[in-house]
Scaffold this motif. Structure first.
Motif, mmCIF file in Angstrom:
data_model
loop_
_atom_site.group_PDB
_atom_site.id
_atom_site.type_symbol
_atom_site.label_atom_id
_atom_site.label_comp_id
_atom_site.label_asym_id
_atom_site.label_seq_id
_atom_site.Cartn_x
_atom_site.Cartn_y
_atom_site.Cartn_z
ATOM 1 N N ASN A 149 21.663 27.329 19.914
ATOM 2 C CA ASN A 149 22.796 26.492 20.320
ATOM 3 C C ASN A 149 24.045 27.359 20.323
ATOM 4 O O ASN A 149 23.986 28.545 19.986
ATOM 5 N N CYS A 161 15.876 18.328 15.153
ATOM 6 C CA CYS A 161 17.264 18.664 15.462
ATOM 7 C C CYS A 161 17.573 18.401 16.932
ATOM 8 O O CYS A 161 18.689 17.978 17.270
ATOM 9 N N GLU A 162 16.597 18.630 17.803
ATOM 10 C CA GLU A 162 16.792 18.336 19.228
ATOM 11 C C GLU A 162 17.004 16.841 19.441
ATOM 12 O O GLU A 162 17.895 16.418 20.191
ATOM 13 N N LYS A 196 16.102 28.044 16.280
ATOM 14 C CA LYS A 196 16.992 27.057 16.882
ATOM 15 C C LYS A 196 18.100 27.775 17.649
ATOM 16 O O LYS A 196 18.741 28.689 17.136
ATOM 17 N N CYS A 246 17.472 17.644 9.438
ATOM 18 C CA CYS A 246 16.524 18.734 9.152
ATOM 19 C C CYS A 246 15.749 18.448 7.865
ATOM 20 O O CYS A 246 16.350 18.296 6.795
ATOM 21 N N THR A 301 20.878 21.785 22.062
ATOM 22 C CA THR A 301 20.114 22.713 21.228
ATOM 23 C C THR A 301 18.643 22.659 21.612
ATOM 24 O O THR A 301 18.141 21.619 22.061
ATOM 25 N N CYS A 316 20.425 15.773 18.030
ATOM 26 C CA CYS A 316 21.509 16.308 18.852
ATOM 27 C C CYS A 316 21.708 15.475 20.112
ATOM 28 O O CYS A 316 22.834 15.111 20.466
ATOM 29 N N CYS A 363 27.022 22.843 22.816
ATOM 30 C CA CYS A 363 27.153 22.232 21.500
ATOM 31 C C CYS A 363 28.615 22.101 21.113
ATOM 32 O O CYS A 363 29.409 23.033 21.267
ATOM 33 N N CYS A 391 22.242 17.646 13.549
ATOM 34 C CA CYS A 391 21.035 18.460 13.363
ATOM 35 C C CYS A 391 20.839 18.830 11.893
ATOM 36 O O CYS A 391 19.713 18.861 11.400
#
Length: 300
Positions: free
Chosen positions: A111, A55-56, A109, A194, A91, A59, A174, A190
């Protein structure tokens, strides 16, 4: 008609008071939650997060930031320290060791939670932060005056400031991939990447239903609470967890939105233009006293 000093001060004071009142009204309108459960959100099932940090990566790529090689996100040494979202990453994923899950770390997580009544938008005097009808709280750098009140107001301590750019610094947070989710079929970057169903995207009301159904079906697995359902007036991002939220970096907050308090104070203070009138009256008194003192003092 001549404009003497008294009349000038009165006119400026009234104009300033009116401007401030309009700004307060604008910030108030930005915090109206509207149809809260019809807006979009994300359910984060912390028990499904494996700490892959994909996800990082997604993002940073979606935001247009310089992205390190994909393999670098497999470096687990970053979990040695708690990280918060910053100006080049909206994030971050952190690891927590808790007694409720001793076998493995709990990955969380972090954000912007996109509050239903965002304190950042309420605190912003120029409307640089606004909540959109789909639930995203977005930022307009062209309007920002750099006061950073939003950073102080945010109960989740999310907004970051781009101190490294002395000419065009910005508040960073975000955006809920606003451009993506505004299109049919678009989802946050993100959520799309996932791999373990830790992130579920949809309408907030439907996500709350899913969350409570999971709690009812697996009471031994989940804390009987959906974080974000009521915290700080409610948020678009919701969390399920097997560990107490206060032990995994999610703050214990009352259900009252901070914006309610700040706007009550703002509206009460500026309702009758008292601060501007007082300020200009005080400046007039100081100026008058200075002039009288200069007249009384003999010239050398």
């Amino acid at each position: 008609m001549t404009l003497n000093r008294r009349r000038f001060i009165k006119c400026v004071a009234l104009a300033s008071g009116g401007s401030i009142t309009r700004l307060c009204e604008q910030s108030a309108s930005a915090t109206e939650p509207g149809h809260q459960n019809d807006t979009l959100g994300v359910l984060v099932d912390i028990s499904n997060c494996i700490g892959c940090r994909k996800c990082e990566y997604a993002c940073q790529e979606a935001a247009g930031f310089p992205v390190p090689p994909f393999e670098s996100f497999e470096d687990n040494s970053v979990f040695a320290e708690h990280r918060r979202p910053h100006t080049k990453s909206y994030t971050t994923v952190n690891a927590f060791q808790v007694a409720e899950a001793p076998a493995k770390p709990v990955y969380v997580k972090a954000n912007c939670l996109h509050c239903l009544q965002p304190a950042c938008a309420s605190a912003c005097l120029v409307g640089a932060l606004t909540r959109q009808c789909n639930g995203a709280v977005i930022y307009d750098a062209a309007k920002c005056m750099g006061c950073r009140y939003c950073m102080v107001a945010c109960p989740f301590q999310i907004p970051a400031y781009d101190y490294d750019d002395p000419f065009t610094p910005q508040v960073r947070k975000c955006t809920f991939c606003f451009d993506r989710i505004s299109q049919n079929g678009g989802v946050p970057a993100c959520v799309k990447i996932c791999p373990n169903d830790a992130l579920t995207y949809g309408k907030r009301g439907e996500l709350l239903t899913i969350a409570h159904e999971r709690i009812a079906a697996h009471p031994e697995k989940y804390i009987d609470h959906v974080y974000g359902e009521t915290e700080a007036g409610g948020t678009a991002w919701l969390y399920l967890s097997s560990a107490p939220f206060e032990k995994i970096g999610l703050l214990s907050l009352p259900p009252t939105a901070p914006a309610k308090l700040t706007e009550l104070i703002q509206h009460g203070v500026f309702k009758f233009f008292v601060p501007p009138l007082f300020l200009y009256a005080l400046l007039g008194i100081i100026r008058s006293m200075s002039r009288n003192k200069a007249v009384e003092e003999p010239s050398s």
